[in-house]
Write a protein that holds these residues in place. Structure first.
Motif, PDB file in Angstrom:
ATOM      1  N   MET A   1     -57.920 -18.582  10.985  1.00 42.24           N
ATOM      2  CA  MET A   1     -58.198 -17.158  10.785  1.00 42.24           C
ATOM      3  C   MET A   1     -58.710 -16.514  12.060  1.00 42.24           C
ATOM      4  N   ILE A  92     -60.050  -3.204  11.070  1.00 42.65           N
ATOM      5  CA  ILE A  92     -59.862  -4.655  11.225  1.00 42.65           C
ATOM      6  C   ILE A  92     -59.786  -5.330   9.859  1.00 42.65           C
ATOM      7  N   VAL A  93     -60.562  -4.811   8.892  1.00 41.25           N
ATOM      8  CA  VAL A  93     -60.501  -5.356   7.536  1.00 41.25           C
ATOM      9  C   VAL A  93     -59.139  -5.061   6.920  1.00 41.25           C
ATOM     10  N   PHE A  96     -56.496  -7.397   8.462  1.00 34.40           N
ATOM     11  CA  PHE A  96     -56.558  -8.744   7.907  1.00 34.40           C
ATOM     12  C   PHE A  96     -56.089  -8.747   6.460  1.00 34.40           C
ATOM     13  N   TRP A  97     -56.451  -7.695   5.732  1.00 38.17           N
ATOM     14  CA  TRP A  97     -56.060  -7.637   4.330  1.00 38.17           C
ATOM     15  C   TRP A  97     -54.540  -7.551   4.223  1.00 38.17           C
ATOM     16  N   ALA A 101     -54.050 -11.097   2.931  1.00 42.69           N
ATOM     17  CA  ALA A 101     -54.283 -10.997   1.494  1.00 42.69           C
ATOM     18  C   ALA A 101     -53.088 -10.440   0.734  1.00 42.69           C
ATOM     19  N   MET A 104     -50.397 -12.762  -0.373  1.00 38.75           N
ATOM     20  CA  MET A 104     -50.892 -13.650  -1.416  1.00 38.75           C
ATOM     21  C   MET A 104     -50.887 -12.942  -2.772  1.00 38.75           C
ATOM     22  N   LEU A 105     -51.215 -11.647  -2.736  1.00 36.53           N
ATOM     23  CA  LEU A 105     -51.373 -10.909  -3.986  1.00 36.53           C
ATOM     24  C   LEU A 105     -50.031 -10.720  -4.679  1.00 36.53           C
ATOM     25  N   PHE A 106     -49.025 -10.319  -3.949  1.00 36.15           N
ATOM     26  CA  PHE A 106     -47.759  -9.970  -4.583  1.00 36.15           C
ATOM     27  C   PHE A 106     -46.646 -10.971  -4.283  1.00 36.15           C
ATOM     28  N   ASN A 107     -47.007 -12.061  -3.645  1.00 36.88           N
ATOM     29  CA  ASN A 107     -46.000 -13.074  -3.334  1.00 36.88           C
ATOM     30  C   ASN A 107     -44.849 -12.524  -2.513  1.00 36.88           C
ATOM     31  N   LEU A 191     -55.306 -10.211  17.274  1.00 38.28           N
ATOM     32  CA  LEU A 191     -56.040 -11.059  16.335  1.00 38.28           C
ATOM     33  C   LEU A 191     -55.127 -11.646  15.266  1.00 38.28           C
TER      34      LEU A 191
END
Lengths: 248, 239
Positions: A1, A92-93, A96-97, A101, A104-107, A191
């Motif tokens: 990460m 930045i959040v 990264f989201w 993320a 991962m959430l919606f494949n 990043l």
């Protein structure tokens, strides 16, 4: 990460710092000559991300700005939600989201880190700039609306021919400032593993820590050189928006 | 929402919230640094030496138009290597200096605009009344210059709060870093990162509303044109 913690993959990069102990943090011409070409490789990526985010960001600003002014309450509240969420969390959040993320959430895969970076930057700054679009349109004098209605213009004509030309002029100075903010934020894409200027700089630093001052100073200078035209453009836009407007 | 796991959410929540103290204290530390350094910029900017002002404007432009992330890396990785003056800084100090100095250039502009907005007559009056320089500033200029800038300064506090997670890149263990750590250990980034986003939203949105309220209040108090207008209207109503 955290890419900073990882061991750097100097993969295709073949750099030799045999004389490195001679520098010891001192900036020398030969050190600059070593570092400069390596950093140049990152300029293209930074500029690509910048231009893509500028185009998408401004489009987003106008779309969201108009949606917040629409008569449709669902559209208005949905856009309001978007704007508040993106203005309320940090870039930045969001980056990264979107990158870690969301898939991962919606494949589903967002495509590449390029699109994750561009989407994060343009959605974030689009949200900020949509407020400028909205504010400028609202601050066009009411008489202009009334006059164009009296001239029997349609809603679309009113906006296109009367309101928007006056509103855009008010938006310009703020828009210029956001150009520089967007340039600065492109450094974040390093990043998520994009090979931009900062990423190249990090590789060089990992290869030889004692050269870090030269490397990062050069990275800063690169960003500054890219910012200079934008600063100039901002000043031009400011001058343009002031030209011929009566000061009260 | 096929992959959302509530038990992961509740497991990660207390772990991530632990970093909130660091994030908030870092925000205030950076903000304080920005306020102080911003004052120094403004002070130098008001000096009579033209070359100094010219150099200052370029230095400020340079700091303002280069990414804070690179500045953080410079302070953290490169500063210890600089000969003679270089010292190793811990991540927290680095973040305070880096973000503080970056935003001080913006705060300095806010101060400057506040001082410039004080009417010329006030300066002339203080001269005519033979006020000493310290008295002129503390009794006349600053009491009028500072209050209108408070909403703007408040906005920068919120902006600072949203910039502070950048410090996680140099190892300050705030909420973002804790969420990343949790994600790296359990291969689940979705819930911890969502928690971070929610925490930011929950903290910054109400403060933004508060600032907006303050701004409206200040505008009513300091917008002289409006005050004049309302005075005229009330007069009209009387006659």
């Amino acid at each position: 990460m955290t890419p900073k913690g990882q061991a750097p993959s100097t993969g295709g990069l073949t750099l030799s710092f045999n004389e490195s102990n001679k520098y010891k943090g001192v900036i020398t011409i030969s050190a600059i000559a070593d570092i400069f070409p390596a950093l140049i490789q990152g300029v293209e990526v930074t500029l690509k991300v910048l231009f893509a985010s500028i185009i998408l960001g401004y489009s987003m600003a106008f779309i969201a700005g108009f949606c917040r002014l629409s008569n449709n309450i669902i559209l208005r509240s949905f856009t309001g939600f978007y704007v508040e969420v993106f203005r309320g969390t940090s870039l930045i959040v969001q980056l990264f989201w979107l990158f870690y993320a969301l898939p991962m959430l919606f494949n589903f895969d967002i495509g590449s880190n390029f699109w994750a970076g561009v989407l994060a930057i343009s959605l974030n700054y689009g949200a900020y700039m949509s407020e400028i679009v909205r504010g400028s349109i609202l601050s066009v004098a009411k008489g202009q609306h009334e006059a164009s209605t009296a001239l029997n213009m349609t809603r679309f004509q009113r906006m296109r021919l009367v309101i928007l030309p006056q509103a855009v002029r008010m938006m310009l100075p703020e828009f210029g400032n956001y150009l520089i903010l967007m340039l600065k934020s492109t450094s974040l894409v390093s990043l998520i593993g994009m090979h931009d200027i900062l990423y190249q700089g990090d590789l060089l630093r990992d290869a030889n820590l004692s050269q870090a001052p030269t490397v990062y100073l050069l990275v800063l200078v690169f960003y500054f050189l890219m910012a200079l035209p934008l600063i100039w453009l901002t000043k031009k836009m400011e001058a343009f928006s002031k030209k011929g407007v009566a000061t009260q | 929402m096929s992959n959302w796991q509530w038990d992961t959410f509740f497991e990660a929540f207390p772990l991530v919230v632990e970093g909130l103290g660091i994030t908030i204290s870092l925000t205030f530390a950076c903000y304080l640094c920005a306020l102080i350094v911003g004052f120094i910029w403004t002070f130098i900017g008001r000096m009579k030496m033209k070359p100094l002002r010219w150099v200052l404007s370029w230095v400020m432009e340079f700091i303002r138009s280069t990414p804070p992330l690179v500045q953080l890396f410079f302070l953290y990785f490169a500063w210890p290597m600089v000969p003679y003056v270089g010292v190793t800084l811990d991540p927290f100090t680095c973040a305070v200096l880096g973000l503080g100095v970056h935003y001080s250039t913006y705060i300095g502009e806010v101060y400057r605009s506040g001082i410039d907005n004080v009417e010329k007559g006030q300066w002339e009056a203080s001269k005519a009344l033979n006020f000493s320089t310290p008295k002129k500033w503390t009794k006349i200029i600053l009491p009028q210059a500072i209050p209108p800038t408070i909403p703007m300064l408040g906005n920068y506090l919120i902006i600072m709060f949203k910039e502070v997670p950048l410090a996680s890149t140099i190892g300050v263990v705030g909420i973002l870093q804790l969420a990343n750590n949790y994600g790296a250990q359990n291969f689940r980034y979705l819930e911890p990162l969502t928690i971070v986003a929610i925490l930011f939203l929950v903290l910054s949105y109400p403060s933004a509303l508060l600032i907006k309220k303050l701004e409206n209040k200040m505008n009513r108090r300091f917008d002289k044109k409006e005050a004049l207008h309302s005075m005229k209207e009330s007069k009209g109503a009387v006659s």
